[in-house]
Design a protein around this motif. Structure first.
Motif, PDB file in Angstrom:
ATOM      1  N   SER A 162       0.834  -1.207   0.000  1.00 31.35           N
ATOM      2  CA  SER A 162       0.000   0.000   0.000  1.00 31.35           C
ATOM      3  C   SER A 162       0.867   1.256   0.000  1.00 31.35           C
ATOM      4  O   SER A 162       0.529   2.259  -0.648  1.00 31.35           O
ATOM      5  CB  SER A 162      -0.938   0.002   1.213  1.00 31.35           C
ATOM      6  OG  SER A 162      -0.218  -0.004   2.434  1.00 31.35           O
ATOM      7  N   HIS A 163       1.997   1.198   0.715  1.00 32.55           N
ATOM      8  CA  HIS A 163       2.916   2.339   0.707  1.00 32.55           C
ATOM      9  C   HIS A 163       3.502   2.544  -0.689  1.00 32.55           C
ATOM     10  O   HIS A 163       3.613   3.688  -1.169  1.00 32.55           O
ATOM     11  CB  HIS A 163       4.036   2.104   1.716  1.00 32.55           C
ATOM     12  CG  HIS A 163       5.091   3.173   1.716  1.00 32.55           C
ATOM     13  ND1 HIS A 163       4.871   4.447   2.197  1.00 32.55           N
ATOM     14  CD2 HIS A 163       6.383   3.155   1.268  1.00 32.55           C
ATOM     15  CE1 HIS A 163       5.967   5.172   2.056  1.00 32.55           C
ATOM     16  NE2 HIS A 163       6.896   4.412   1.492  1.00 32.55           N
ATOM     17  N   GLN A 166       0.894   4.097  -2.863  1.00 34.24           N
ATOM     18  CA  GLN A 166       0.654   5.498  -2.510  1.00 34.24           C
ATOM     19  C   GLN A 166       1.772   6.393  -3.026  1.00 34.24           C
ATOM     20  O   GLN A 166       1.520   7.512  -3.484  1.00 34.24           O
ATOM     21  CB  GLN A 166       0.513   5.647  -0.989  1.00 34.24           C
ATOM     22  CG  GLN A 166       0.043   7.018  -0.546  1.00 34.24           C
ATOM     23  CD  GLN A 166      -1.275   7.407  -1.158  1.00 34.24           C
ATOM     24  OE1 GLN A 166      -2.270   6.689  -1.030  1.00 34.24           O
ATOM     25  NE2 GLN A 166      -1.313   8.547  -1.847  1.00 34.24           N
ATOM     26  N   ASP A 170       1.332   9.476  -5.593  1.00 38.25           N
ATOM     27  CA  ASP A 170       1.880  10.815  -5.352  1.00 38.25           C
ATOM     28  C   ASP A 170       2.768  11.286  -6.499  1.00 38.25           C
ATOM     29  O   ASP A 170       2.876  12.490  -6.764  1.00 38.25           O
ATOM     30  CB  ASP A 170       2.673  10.828  -4.042  1.00 38.25           C
ATOM     31  CG  ASP A 170       1.791  10.600  -2.815  1.00 38.25           C
ATOM     32  OD1 ASP A 170       0.567  10.809  -2.930  1.00 38.25           O
ATOM     33  OD2 ASP A 170       2.327  10.199  -1.767  1.00 38.25           O
ATOM     34  N   GLY A 221      -4.504   5.889  -6.184  1.00 39.15           N
ATOM     35  CA  GLY A 221      -4.712   6.279  -4.788  1.00 39.15           C
ATOM     36  C   GLY A 221      -5.794   5.464  -4.097  1.00 39.15           C
ATOM     37  O   GLY A 221      -5.566   4.902  -3.010  1.00 39.15           O
ATOM     38  N   ALA A 224      -4.629   1.932  -3.489  1.00 37.76           N
ATOM     39  CA  ALA A 224      -3.705   1.870  -2.352  1.00 37.76           C
ATOM     40  C   ALA A 224      -4.465   1.791  -1.035  1.00 37.76           C
ATOM     41  O   ALA A 224      -4.090   1.037  -0.128  1.00 37.76           O
ATOM     42  CB  ALA A 224      -2.775   3.081  -2.368  1.00 37.76           C
TER      43      ALA A 224
END
Length: 296
Positions: A162-163, A166, A170, A221, A224
């Motif tokens: 998930s990181h 993300q 970004d 996003g 995630a």
């Protein structure tokens, strides 16, 4: 199932609104802009993460579309196994369970719960702490501190996909700007062309910015966030083991210890008190029949 419904709805809403304003679909056909944005985003993931994290990220996204996740049935199997173990501890003592702990995949008790055996990390976690309890020197607060630290490390590892997603989300708006700048450079090279040609080139350049923002906030996003939620359900699996064993260490009866474990399960798939009670009654009947068979 959320992405299978949400992503088509997103496309219909955005593209439908664009067509409703009189936009031309031909302007959105920019395969090289897509290559720049999507290719660069994937490349940053590969550059910034070990290969096993990349594979885990792909697997986590695939699980969203296939519907693979921890379910109420999986939680009930875990609680049923924990209840059987605690009842065995009370009736037979820890020494009787040593062989089961050392070879869980050969244990008749564990084989009754294939969904638990399908989670090797959870099996190792459970057996490690049962082994620690068998030594008889562990104090509840010491075991709790050790469990908290291990679960913290596990959670960090579980949340890497998930990181990663993300970070990609970004980065996508900025990568869209990169594609747009390259498109503008191309347009400037054709500054002597007629306005309709120049306008087509500028429109194609702006598509890169659109694509980066669209993918970031509309697709990557939200995915995630879903991956993080799925990982949270997996982490609560370990929290249930922790809470149940600690309750047992503090002197709680097996039925009460199981309720401690149930209360920390993720709310999305947490079984009800009645479902757990029915399951433990069933497990108690199985244990009773097994004892009667052995006595006979």
């Amino acid at each position: 199932m959320g992405p299978l419904i949400g992503i088509p709805l997103l496309l219909v809403s955005v593209l439908g609104g664009y067509l409703g304003m009189g936009g031309a679909m031909s302007v959105l056909w920019q395969p090289f802009e897509v290559l720049i944005v999507a290719g660069a985003a994937i490349a940053t993931v590969i550059v910034g993460n070990p290969m096993h994290v990349v594979k885990d990220t792909l697997r986590s996204v695939s699980d969203l579309f296939t519907g693979k996740k921890v379910t109420e049935s999986d939680y009930l199997d875990l609680l049923g196994l924990l209840y059987s173990i605690l009842r065995s501890l009370k009736g037979q003592g820890m020494l009787q369970l040593e062989s089961m702990i050392e070879r869980p995949y050969e244990s008749d008790l564990f084989k009754q719960y294939p969904s638990v055996l399908a989670n090797p990390r959870a099996v190792n976690f459970l057996c490690d702490y049962l082994r620690l309890l068998s030594l008889g020197t562990a104090k509840p607060h010491e075991v709790e501190s050790l469990m908290d630290e291990e679960i913290r490390i596990l959670a960090k590892d579980f949340h890497r996909p998930s990181h990663t997603l993300q970070v990609m989300a970004d980065a996508l708006p900025a990568l869209g700007i990169v594609a747009a700048v390259l498109g503008v450079i191309k347009a400037m090279g054709a500054i002597n062309q007629p306005p309709e040609v120049l306008g087509q080139l500028i429109g194609g350049a702006l598509f890169g910015t659109f694509l980066g923002v669209f993918l970031s906030y509309g697709v990557v996003g939200p995915i995630a966030g879903l991956v993080r939620t799925n990982k949270d359900t997996q982490i609560s699996y370990f929290l249930a083991i922790k809470s149940t064993l600690l309750a047992h260490l503090n002197g709680a009866a097996a039925q009460v210890a199981i309720e401690y474990g149930r209360k920390v399960l993720h709310i999305d798939a947490q079984p009800s008190f009645n479902a757990v009670e029915q399951r433990t009654i069933l497990e108690a009947d199985v244990i009773r029949h097994a004892k009667n068979r052995d006595a006979a």
